[in-house]
Write an enzyme that holds these catalytic residues in place. Structure first.
Site, PDB file in Angstrom:
ATOM      1  N   ARG A 180       0.825  -1.208   0.000  1.00  0.00           N
ATOM      2  CA  ARG A 180       0.000   0.000   0.000  1.00  0.00           C
ATOM      3  C   ARG A 180       0.856   1.253   0.000  1.00  0.00           C
ATOM      4  NH1 ARG A 180      -3.037  -2.311   4.768  1.00  0.00           N
ATOM      5  NH2 ARG A 180      -4.549  -3.780   3.872  1.00  0.00           N
ATOM      6  N   ARG A 284       6.809 -16.639  13.738  1.00  0.00           N
ATOM      7  CA  ARG A 284       6.168 -15.514  14.427  1.00  0.00           C
ATOM      8  C   ARG A 284       5.905 -15.867  15.877  1.00  0.00           C
ATOM      9  NH1 ARG A 284       0.248 -15.323  11.337  1.00  0.00           N
ATOM     10  NH2 ARG A 284      -0.397 -17.452  11.795  1.00  0.00           N
ATOM     11  N   GLU A 304       5.601 -20.118  16.603  1.00  0.00           N
ATOM     12  CA  GLU A 304       5.166 -21.029  15.558  1.00  0.00           C
ATOM     13  C   GLU A 304       6.373 -21.500  14.726  1.00  0.00           C
ATOM     14  OE1 GLU A 304       0.732 -19.064  14.884  1.00  0.00           O
ATOM     15  OE2 GLU A 304       2.098 -19.292  13.185  1.00  0.00           O
ATOM     16  N   TYR A 352      -6.676 -23.645  -0.002  1.00  0.00           N
ATOM     17  CA  TYR A 352      -6.477 -22.684   1.081  1.00  0.00           C
ATOM     18  C   TYR A 352      -7.728 -21.827   1.219  1.00  0.00           C
ATOM     19  CZ  TYR A 352      -4.465 -19.281   4.206  1.00  0.00           C
ATOM     20  OH  TYR A 352      -4.223 -18.496   5.302  1.00  0.00           O
ATOM     21  N   ASP A 354      -9.794 -19.044   3.843  1.00  0.00           N
ATOM     22  CA  ASP A 354      -9.975 -18.264   5.056  1.00  0.00           C
ATOM     23  C   ASP A 354     -11.307 -18.665   5.680  1.00  0.00           C
ATOM     24  OD1 ASP A 354      -7.576 -16.782   4.967  1.00  0.00           O
ATOM     25  OD2 ASP A 354      -8.441 -15.389   3.519  1.00  0.00           O
TER      26      ASP A 354
END
Length: 378
Positions: A180, A284, A304, A352, A354
């Site tokens: 962005r 993470r 993780e 995959y 969400d």
């Protein structure tokens, strides 16, 4: 083969969101369901465990996000969602950067404050690359953000996550990464975002209220006895396991979680911090209390560690390369011939998803099976 004298209309294998949503809708349509799960709890990967008065996301952080008002309204009928939005940080040998990559990140790299300057900086770096079209993940990332950001924030994290060199990964994986030219640190662009107040167990409990269930039951080792209980099976497990890996094993990446209770109020000040250097073996650290803005005197963190899935490690992320997709097609052909079994969800579809996409997929199956749910796009 259909059961001769079944006690249930549907046997639902797996109590994650796909199975729980289907069970709810089928029960609402007057069907009798039995939900089974090989784990010792309900909820699949959204299951939470209360540790030190903190709802710990046992199988990794789950932040609900969607642009579909229908899906958002659907889940909110069962429980209240808070206003949490995911704004992770990236740690590279102690340097901190904002994610997703945005104007804050560009300032941290180059002290640039203008979107025009940032675009020009990246454009100059890209112009020096010896290729113009991406043939793998590394090349795609370089064409998106240039070599400096790629090296610090993408390369090593991605290679740890997938267990292979970035040049051996498909370009499609990195296309999900937001870049962005504003100062928006919210990782997801979706209109509706949040985490259930009190954890995901409340959502699953409402979906499965009054429905028969059994935990600690492995369908694939008791298939014939369990199938005989119902007219039809909704199967959300791994599709290759259902067919006894007759065409070979589909590959998945997985995670090992190391969770600690710390005698401090706040460990890292953020729910998610990615570790992007190659020295850190974990990808993470998740600090769970921040998902619900907790102020408990202690905190719980989880590191993780990415690994390959095997018979002792839960599969999470399908590896959709050419080899695996070729094997998948063979299993899909076999699945299409099983008219009394419906295959749905991330593992059964080797796709995959969400959370909002899992729910949308389940509701589409409900439309086909029950004609009671509403039509939604996945």
């Amino acid at each position: 083969m259909a059961a001769t004298n079944p006690h249930y209309d549907y046997l639902i294998v797996g109590s994650g969101l796909f199975g729980a949503v289907f069970a709810y809708e089928a029960t609402r349509a007057g069907k009798k369901c039995l939900v089974i799960d090989k784990r010792n709890h309900l909820g699949g990967n959204v299951y939470c465990e209360n540790i030190a008065d903190i709802n710990v996301h046992v199988y990794g952080p789950h932040i609900f996000h969607t642009n579909s008002k229908r899906i958002w309204d659907y889940v909110n009928q069962f429980t209240t969602f808070n206003r949490f939005t995911n704004s992770p940080l990236a740690n590279y040998y102690g340097e901190l950067f904002n994610l997703p990559i945005n104007m804050n990140t560009f300032y941290q790299f180059w002290k640039i404050t203008s979107p025009t300057e940032a675009r020009q900086k990246i454009s100059d770096q890209i112009s020096k690359l010896p290729f113009k079209k991406a043939g793998n993940l590394q090349e795609q990332a370089l064409l998106m953000v240039g070599p400096e950001i790629y090296e610090k924030l993408i390369r090593h994290y991605t290679e740890k996550q997938w267990g292979r060199d970035a040049t051996r990964l498909p370009a499609s994986i990195i296309k999900r990464l937001p870049v962005r030219y504003n100062y928006d640190n919210c990782y997801f662009d979706d209109t509706y975002q949040g985490v259930p107040v009190g954890g995901y167990n409340k959502l699953v409990a409402k979906l499965l209220a009054g429905i028969d269930f059994k935990t600690g039951v492995d369908f694939n080792t008791n298939r014939y006895e369990l199938t005989a209980l119902a007219k039809k099976v909704i199967y959300t497990g791994a599709i290759d396991a259902y067919f006894d890996h007759s065409h070979g094993h589909l590959e998945y990446r997985s995670l090992q979680f190391k969770t600690e209770v710390l005698d401090m109020e706040n460990f890292q000040g953020n729910a998610v911090v990615n570790y992007c250097d190659p020295k850190s073996k974990f990808t993470r650290i998740v600090e769970h209390k921040h998902f619900e803005f907790g102020r408990q005197s202690k905190t719980v963190i989880t590191r993780e560690y990415p690994v390959m899935a095997d018979k002792n490690v839960e599969p999470y992320y399908p590896i959709n390369d050419d080899r695996n997709n070729a094997i998948l097609k063979k299993y899909q052909t076999m699945a299409a011939q099983n008219h009394n079994v419906v295959f749905g969800g991330r593992l059964a579809e080797y796709k995959y998803y969400d959370m909002h996409q899992v729910i949308a997929s389940a509701l589409k199956v409900c439309n086909r099976e029950l004609y009671t749910a509403f039509e939604v796009e996945v």
